[in-house]
Design an enzyme around this catalytic site. Structure first.
Site, PDB file in Angstrom:
ATOM      1  N   LYS A   1       1.090  -1.551   0.163  1.00  0.00           N
ATOM      2  CA  LYS A   1      -0.318   0.293   0.020  1.00  0.00           C
ATOM      3  C   LYS A   1       1.115   1.686  -0.029  1.00  0.00           C
ATOM      4  O   LYS A   1       2.131   1.106   0.174  1.00  0.00           O
ATOM      5  CB  LYS A   1      -0.968   0.198   1.581  1.00  0.00           C
ATOM      6  CG  LYS A   1      -2.526   0.523   1.265  1.00  0.00           C
ATOM      7  CD  LYS A   1      -3.685   0.351   0.340  1.00  0.00           C
ATOM      8  CE  LYS A   1      -4.293   1.282  -0.138  1.00  0.00           C
ATOM      9  NZ  LYS A   1      -5.607   0.871  -0.401  1.00  0.00           N
TER      10      LYS A   1
ATOM     11  N   ASP B   1      -6.366   4.720  -4.694  1.00  0.00           N
ATOM     12  CA  ASP B   1      -8.345   4.409  -3.754  1.00  0.00           C
ATOM     13  C   ASP B   1      -7.865   5.797  -3.248  1.00  0.00           C
ATOM     14  O   ASP B   1      -8.213   5.866  -4.604  1.00  0.00           O
ATOM     15  CB  ASP B   1      -6.448   3.570  -2.139  1.00  0.00           C
ATOM     16  CG  ASP B   1      -7.202   3.304  -1.376  1.00  0.00           C
ATOM     17  OD1 ASP B   1      -7.967   2.192  -1.342  1.00  0.00           O
ATOM     18  OD2 ASP B   1      -7.469   3.607  -0.535  1.00  0.00           O
TER      19      ASP B   1
HETATM   20  P1  NDP Z   1     -12.744   8.130  -3.432  1.00  0.00           P
HETATM   21  O1  NDP Z   1     -12.244   9.138  -3.543  1.00  0.00           O
HETATM   22  O2  NDP Z   1     -12.951   7.138  -4.559  1.00  0.00           O
HETATM   23  O3  NDP Z   1     -14.196   8.642  -2.412  1.00  0.00           O
HETATM   24  C1  NDP Z   1     -14.075   8.793  -1.512  1.00  0.00           C
HETATM   25  C2  NDP Z   1     -15.546   8.900  -0.595  1.00  0.00           C
HETATM   26  O4  NDP Z   1     -15.282   8.805   1.035  1.00  0.00           O
HETATM   27  C3  NDP Z   1     -15.310  10.068  -1.007  1.00  0.00           C
HETATM   28  O5  NDP Z   1     -17.007  10.158  -0.518  1.00  0.00           O
HETATM   29  C4  NDP Z   1     -15.245  10.960   0.346  1.00  0.00           C
HETATM   30  O6  NDP Z   1     -15.059  11.910   0.538  1.00  0.00           O
HETATM   31  C5  NDP Z   1     -15.072   9.676   1.117  1.00  0.00           C
HETATM   32  N1  NDP Z   1     -14.001  10.059   2.594  1.00  0.00           N
HETATM   33  C6  NDP Z   1     -12.962  10.407   2.196  1.00  0.00           C
HETATM   34  N2  NDP Z   1     -11.916  10.599   3.345  1.00  0.00           N
HETATM   35  C7  NDP Z   1     -13.111   9.869   4.292  1.00  0.00           C
HETATM   36  C8  NDP Z   1     -12.794  10.672   5.954  1.00  0.00           C
HETATM   37  N3  NDP Z   1     -11.769  11.011   6.018  1.00  0.00           N
HETATM   38  N4  NDP Z   1     -14.646  11.280   6.080  1.00  0.00           N
HETATM   39  C9  NDP Z   1     -15.866  10.765   5.589  1.00  0.00           C
HETATM   40  N5  NDP Z   1     -15.636  11.205   4.079  1.00  0.00           N
HETATM   41  C10 NDP Z   1     -14.371  10.863   3.807  1.00  0.00           C
HETATM   42  O7  NDP Z   1     -12.742   6.448  -2.174  1.00  0.00           O
HETATM   43  P2  NDP Z   1     -12.871   5.130  -3.091  1.00  0.00           P
HETATM   44  O8  NDP Z   1     -14.038   5.368  -2.815  1.00  0.00           O
HETATM   45  O9  NDP Z   1     -11.926   4.324  -4.342  1.00  0.00           O
HETATM   46  O10 NDP Z   1     -12.159   4.208  -1.323  1.00  0.00           O
HETATM   47  C11 NDP Z   1     -13.390   4.565  -0.674  1.00  0.00           C
HETATM   48  C12 NDP Z   1     -12.827   2.937   0.232  1.00  0.00           C
HETATM   49  O11 NDP Z   1     -12.976   1.874  -0.125  1.00  0.00           O
HETATM   50  C13 NDP Z   1     -11.478   3.488   1.188  1.00  0.00           C
HETATM   51  O12 NDP Z   1     -11.909   2.844   2.571  1.00  0.00           O
HETATM   52  C14 NDP Z   1     -10.551   2.178  -0.009  1.00  0.00           C
HETATM   53  O13 NDP Z   1      -9.203   2.445   0.999  1.00  0.00           O
HETATM   54  C15 NDP Z   1     -11.767   1.517   0.153  1.00  0.00           C
HETATM   55  N6  NDP Z   1     -11.121   0.469  -1.296  1.00  0.00           N
HETATM   56  C16 NDP Z   1     -11.546   0.940  -2.230  1.00  0.00           C
HETATM   57  C17 NDP Z   1     -10.896   0.492  -3.036  1.00  0.00           C
HETATM   58  C18 NDP Z   1     -10.951   0.590  -5.339  1.00  0.00           C
HETATM   59  O14 NDP Z   1     -10.530   0.021  -5.482  1.00  0.00           O
HETATM   60  N7  NDP Z   1     -10.690   1.798  -5.011  1.00  0.00           N
HETATM   61  C19 NDP Z   1     -10.415  -1.327  -3.458  1.00  0.00           C
HETATM   62  C20 NDP Z   1     -10.623  -1.480  -2.223  1.00  0.00           C
HETATM   63  C21 NDP Z   1     -10.925  -1.154  -0.963  1.00  0.00           C
HETATM   64  P3  NDP Z   1     -14.876  13.501   0.601  1.00  0.00           P
HETATM   65  O15 NDP Z   1     -14.265  13.651  -0.910  1.00  0.00           O
HETATM   66  O16 NDP Z   1     -15.272  15.135   1.175  1.00  0.00           O
HETATM   67  O17 NDP Z   1     -13.217  13.438   0.538  1.00  0.00           O
END
Ligand code: NDP
Length: 451
Positions: free
Chosen positions: A131, A171
């Site tokens: 990671k 991510d």
């Molecule tokens: P994105 O950046 O596309 O989206 C993240 C979302 O979560 C946004 O809406 C963001 O809001 C919100 N967010 C992020 N940090 C915070 C926080 N500290 N508090 C509240 N809201 C938050 O990321 P992903 O959709 O790719 O990832 C989301 C989750 O899924 C993560 O935990 C990631 O590790 C996990 N994941 C992702 C994978 C992938 O293929 N992308 C694979 C496996 C797991 P804002 O824009 O306002 O920050």
């Protein structure tokens, strides 16, 4: 089941881990959860204990920390910190995403890398765990600024990665735009077109279904869990957090299977749409988040839905909750609220979104609970399939990739059942995923000697 508190091995192991990694609370939390699941299994299989497999698995093979200097649009010099955690390569090249978010630090990336080792093992594909990322915040930055940051980040990272060594993906904060800039810089430095990153655009080596994979995979996994109780997504009310990559495609698949998604969120608050976020409304969210890069509040204004600033969606009544934003976003009180409101299933699109006492609440109430390392493994699985297609220099159709994804999620579910079914028939997916993920890596480490 033995708990860490009444195991001398468990207590000593955790004390050592905390002393060797001070202040890294998310890393401690992730290792604690896995250790709790493994104690009895390791006692029953002394070969793992004697070879100190758990101790070795919780020490990264290599950690790289580096300076990332870049210039903003005003010509001012900015400095961020870059990281890559190469956690374990026993069963394949390091594989895991890059996170760009101001909260990124060593402890968070070590927790994510540790989880990734087990997750990748569960996928059945030959991928080790890693990671990385940076405390860089892509929000409110221009495309030019993001590009200059990505180029500087890759200038250093390129020495440490490679298609047979370490293959990063996206991510939080790293989507198609960032992967494009990173890939372009790698290609320029190394003068080779290779599958060194996954999540690439379709025209330049990406796989169909990779953007959808984590969200779709989580819904397939939850569907498998529901099937064990002769149930399905049909007519279920579903709450989702986040509005990024994972949340968007989770919403799409739930709707396709006949469920109704009523919430989405971002770090400023959540929206509640009692009528459901249908395909048309989801298109608006995708434009808002992926192109305009705006706030979810605008959804409420556009469709007359409720907006709750600085709140999380878990107070809304639902049958199924699919947290898809970030770590520790459901606490004990929110877990109790979910269950008191009739929630029968929590399946984690995000990594470690439930605090340990929230997980306890799910298990005590025997709801269907799919931990992230099993439920969200669809993303890395299709990344693995992207690597295969790059090696073959071929592209599979949407149907082929989706078919592989569905089968992999079903296999992961079966592994969880195999290792997690208790005497009364309840399936403890936490134990199932932890033990199931551990065995393959542990056996490979035993076979490869002290490395
Ligand atoms: P994105 O950046 O596309 O989206 C993240 C979302 O979560 C946004 O809406 C963001 O809001 C919100 N967010 C992020 N940090 C915070 C926080 N500290 N508090 C509240 N809201 C938050 O990321 P992903 O959709 O790719 O990832 C989301 C989750 O899924 C993560 O935990 C990631 O590790 C996990 N994941 C992702 C994978 C992938 O293929 N992308 C694979 C496996 C797991 P804002 O824009 O306002 O920050």
């Amino acid at each position: 089941m033995t708990s860490i508190d009444n195991s001398s091995f468990g207590k000593e192991f955790m004390n050592n881990l905390i002393n060797r990694n001070p202040g890294e609370v998310e890393f401690h939390q992730a290792v604690h959860e896995v250790t709790e699941s493994l104690l009895d299994f390791i006692e029953d299989n002394p070969k793992y204990k004697n070879a100190k497999i758990l101790e070795r698995m919780s020490e990264a093979e290599r950690i790289i920390i580096f300076r990332v200097p870049w210039q903003d649009d005003k010509g001012e010099v900015q400095i961020n910190r870059g990281y890559r955690i190469e956690m374990n390569s026993a069963i394949g090249p390091y594989k895991g995403g890059l996170r760009f978010h101001p909260t990124v630090n060593l402890g968070i990336l070590k927790f994510l890398a540790f989880e990734q080792v087990f997750k990748n093992s569960l996928t059945t594909l030959p991928m080790g765990g890693g990671k990385g990322g940076s405390d860089f915040d892509p929000k409110q930055k221009t495309d030019g600024e993001v590009m200059r940051f990505c180029q500087s980040f890759m200038t250093e990272l390129s020495r440490h990665i490679g298609s047979n060594t370490d293959v990063p993906a996206g991510d939080i904060g790293v989507g198609g735009r960032e992967i494009g800039f990173l890939f372009g810089q790698y290609k320029r430095i190394r003068n080779e077109f290779t599958g060194v990153l996954t999540g690439k655009g379709r025209e330049w080596g990406g796989s169909l279904i990779r953007p959808e994979a984590t969200g779709y995979g989580n819904v397939y996994f939850a569907d498998e869990m529901l099937k064990t109780r002769n149930d399905s997504f049909k007519d279920k009310t579903v709450t989702i957090s986040g509005s990024g990559n994972v949340a968007q495609f989770t919403t799409e698949k739930v709707t396709e299977l006949g469920g109704k998604v009523v919430t989405l969120s971002d770090s400023s608050g959540f929206i509640y749409d009692a009528d459901g976020i249908d395909a048309e409304k989801l298109k608006f969210v995708m434009r808002l988040k992926n192109i305009k890069r705006g706030r979810i509040e605008e959804y409420a204004k556009k469709f007359g839905a409720e907006y709750h600033p600085n709140k999380r969606p878990w107070r809304i009544k639902c049958d199924v909750a699919l947290p898809s934003a970030t770590q520790n976003e459901i606490n004990k009180e929110e877990a109790e609220l979910l269950i008191n409101n009739g929630c029968i299933c929590v399946s984690e699109g995000a990594n470690m979104p439930s605090t340990p006492d929230a997980v306890e609440v799910y298990l005590k109430n025997k709801i269907l609970y799919g931990p992230g390392k099993a439920a969200n493994a669809g993303g890395v699985s299709v990344s693995g399939l992207e690597m295969s297609q790059n090696s073959l220099r071929m592209s599979w159709t949407r149907e082929e990739v989706d078919g592989h994804l569905k089968r992999i999620m079903q296999d992961i579910h079966s592994t969880c059942v195999k290792y997690g079914k208790t005497k009364d028939g309840f399936i403890n997916y936490v134990d199932g995923a932890n033990i199931g993920g551990f065995v393959k890596v542990a056996e490979a480490m035993l076979a490869q000697g002290l490395v």
